[in-house]
Design a protein around this motif. Structure first.
Motif, PDB file in Angstrom:
ATOM      1  N   MET A   1      32.587  61.845  -3.256  1.00  0.00           N
ATOM      2  CA  MET A   1      31.155  61.658  -3.287  1.00  0.00           C
ATOM      3  C   MET A   1      30.802  60.173  -3.183  1.00  0.00           C
ATOM      4  O   MET A   1      31.540  59.316  -3.647  1.00  0.00           O
ATOM      5  CB  MET A   1      30.574  62.221  -4.589  1.00  0.00           C
ATOM      6  CG  MET A   1      30.812  63.710  -4.755  1.00  0.00           C
ATOM      7  SD  MET A   1      29.980  64.639  -3.468  1.00  0.00           S
ATOM      8  CE  MET A   1      30.919  66.154  -3.529  1.00  0.00           C
ATOM      9  N   THR A   2      29.662  59.879  -2.582  1.00  0.00           N
ATOM     10  CA  THR A   2      29.251  58.495  -2.465  1.00  0.00           C
ATOM     11  C   THR A   2      28.572  58.048  -3.740  1.00  0.00           C
ATOM     12  O   THR A   2      28.084  58.845  -4.538  1.00  0.00           O
ATOM     13  CB  THR A   2      28.268  58.326  -1.305  1.00  0.00           C
ATOM     14  OG1 THR A   2      27.068  59.022  -1.603  1.00  0.00           O
ATOM     15  CG2 THR A   2      28.865  58.845  -0.007  1.00  0.00           C
ATOM     16  N   SER A   3      28.488  56.729  -3.904  1.00  0.00           N
ATOM     17  CA  SER A   3      27.871  56.196  -5.109  1.00  0.00           C
ATOM     18  C   SER A   3      26.369  56.424  -5.122  1.00  0.00           C
ATOM     19  O   SER A   3      25.714  56.246  -6.144  1.00  0.00           O
ATOM     20  CB  SER A   3      28.185  54.701  -5.229  1.00  0.00           C
ATOM     21  OG  SER A   3      27.695  54.008  -4.098  1.00  0.00           O
ATOM     22  N   THR A   4      25.768  56.794  -3.940  1.00  0.00           N
ATOM     23  CA  THR A   4      24.330  57.022  -3.875  1.00  0.00           C
ATOM     24  C   THR A   4      23.945  58.444  -4.295  1.00  0.00           C
ATOM     25  O   THR A   4      22.772  58.762  -4.365  1.00  0.00           O
ATOM     26  CB  THR A   4      23.821  56.763  -2.450  1.00  0.00           C
ATOM     27  OG1 THR A   4      24.528  57.616  -1.544  1.00  0.00           O
ATOM     28  CG2 THR A   4      24.047  55.315  -2.049  1.00  0.00           C
ATOM     29  N   ALA A   5      24.930  59.307  -4.515  1.00  0.00           N
ATOM     30  CA  ALA A   5      24.635  60.670  -4.939  1.00  0.00           C
ATOM     31  C   ALA A   5      23.978  60.638  -6.312  1.00  0.00           C
ATOM     32  O   ALA A   5      24.296  59.796  -7.152  1.00  0.00           O
ATOM     33  CB  ALA A   5      25.909  61.498  -4.978  1.00  0.00           C
ATOM     34  N   PRO A   6      23.034  61.545  -6.560  1.00  0.00           N
ATOM     35  CA  PRO A   6      22.352  61.562  -7.868  1.00  0.00           C
ATOM     36  C   PRO A   6      23.350  61.759  -9.013  1.00  0.00           C
ATOM     37  O   PRO A   6      24.343  62.476  -8.874  1.00  0.00           O
ATOM     38  CB  PRO A   6      21.408  62.764  -7.753  1.00  0.00           C
ATOM     39  CG  PRO A   6      21.263  63.018  -6.294  1.00  0.00           C
ATOM     40  CD  PRO A   6      22.542  62.597  -5.664  1.00  0.00           C
ATOM     41  N   ALA A   7      23.078  61.101 -10.128  1.00  0.00           N
ATOM     42  CA  ALA A   7      23.929  61.267 -11.308  1.00  0.00           C
ATOM     43  C   ALA A   7      23.514  62.526 -12.049  1.00  0.00           C
ATOM     44  O   ALA A   7      22.373  62.623 -12.508  1.00  0.00           O
ATOM     45  CB  ALA A   7      23.816  60.053 -12.222  1.00  0.00           C
ATOM     46  N   PRO A   8      24.389  63.511 -12.169  1.00  0.00           N
ATOM     47  CA  PRO A   8      24.016  64.765 -12.834  1.00  0.00           C
ATOM     48  C   PRO A   8      23.864  64.583 -14.348  1.00  0.00           C
ATOM     49  O   PRO A   8      24.476  63.707 -14.959  1.00  0.00           O
ATOM     50  CB  PRO A   8      25.199  65.700 -12.525  1.00  0.00           C
ATOM     51  CG  PRO A   8      25.980  65.017 -11.453  1.00  0.00           C
ATOM     52  CD  PRO A   8      25.749  63.558 -11.630  1.00  0.00           C
ATOM     53  N   VAL A   9      23.053  65.447 -14.922  1.00  0.00           N
ATOM     54  CA  VAL A   9      22.936  65.548 -16.375  1.00  0.00           C
ATOM     55  C   VAL A   9      23.655  66.823 -16.794  1.00  0.00           C
ATOM     56  O   VAL A   9      23.296  67.920 -16.353  1.00  0.00           O
ATOM     57  CB  VAL A   9      21.464  65.583 -16.826  1.00  0.00           C
ATOM     58  CG1 VAL A   9      21.382  65.751 -18.346  1.00  0.00           C
ATOM     59  CG2 VAL A   9      20.739  64.317 -16.381  1.00  0.00           C
TER      60      VAL A   9
END
Length: 202
Positions: A1-9
């Motif tokens: 995954m890229t670093s721009t992918a949303p950070a999941p909760v």
């Protein structure tokens, strides 16, 4: 995954009777955090309104309980029944779900506990994330230190001797729990990125 992918909760909703399952929950937390999730540990027998709201705002909920008498603990069942208020409003619809359990026996009917979690998730309209590991420790060249040494597929399973404390939870089972946390986080990233792409294309 890229670093721009949303950070999941990711929230871990669990009960621990004697501390063993709490150790497993911490391993799941560590794996999810390592994969980049914002993680909340929620003890279901102490849950308050703010923590219910944390579950409602999570991208994934990982259920955890010891296996007592062939199913999840009574405290977890109370939580599951209380979640019916969320069922009425579809609050958890389309979230990801996963699960883990610990018992003293190698099997201990942990599969039934994991299936209970799966049905709970299905009732809420959630999407189940399995363990995603081949079974370990099932050949003459294998080791009890293998990931998924107990050979479960639905979720992470741990075994701890009945006469030992939480410090004796098997290291391979903790590593398997960490794997589950990472896997759920990675799958949540895929879902969030997909939704963002669909929204951008609309």
């Amino acid at each position: 995954m890229t670093s721009t992918a949303p950070a999941p909760v990711v929230s871990i909703a669990y009960h621990s009777g004697y501390g063993h399952t709490a150790v497993v929950a911490e391993a799941v937390r560590a794996g999810a955090a390592e994969a980049g999730a914002t993680v909340h540990l929620i003890k279901v027998d102490e849950i308050d309104d703010a923590q219910w709201e944390l579950l409602d705002s999570s991208d994934a909920i990982i259920f955890g309980s010891p296996t007592y008498m062939g199913t999840a603990s009574g405290a977890f069942h109370v939580f599951a029944e209380a979640s019916s208020k969320r069922w009425f409003t579809d609050a958890w619809q389309d979230k990801l779900a996963a699960g883990f359990s610990n018992s003293a026996s190698k099997s201990g009917d942990k599969l039934h506990t994991l299936q209970f979690f799966q049905i709970l998730a299905a009732q809420h309209g959630m999407s189940w994330v399995n363990l995603g590991l081949k079974p370990g420790w099932n050949s003459s060249t294998a080791s009890e230190n293998d990931l998924n040494r107990l050979g479960f597929f639905a979720g992470a399973a741990a075994q701890t001797n009945s006469d030992e404390g939480p410090e004796a939870v098997h290291k391979a089972d903790l590593a398997t729990a960490e794997h589950l946390g990472r896997r759920v986080t990675e799958q949540a990233r895929v879902v969030l990125a997909g939704r963002a792409a669909l929204a951008a294309a609309a």
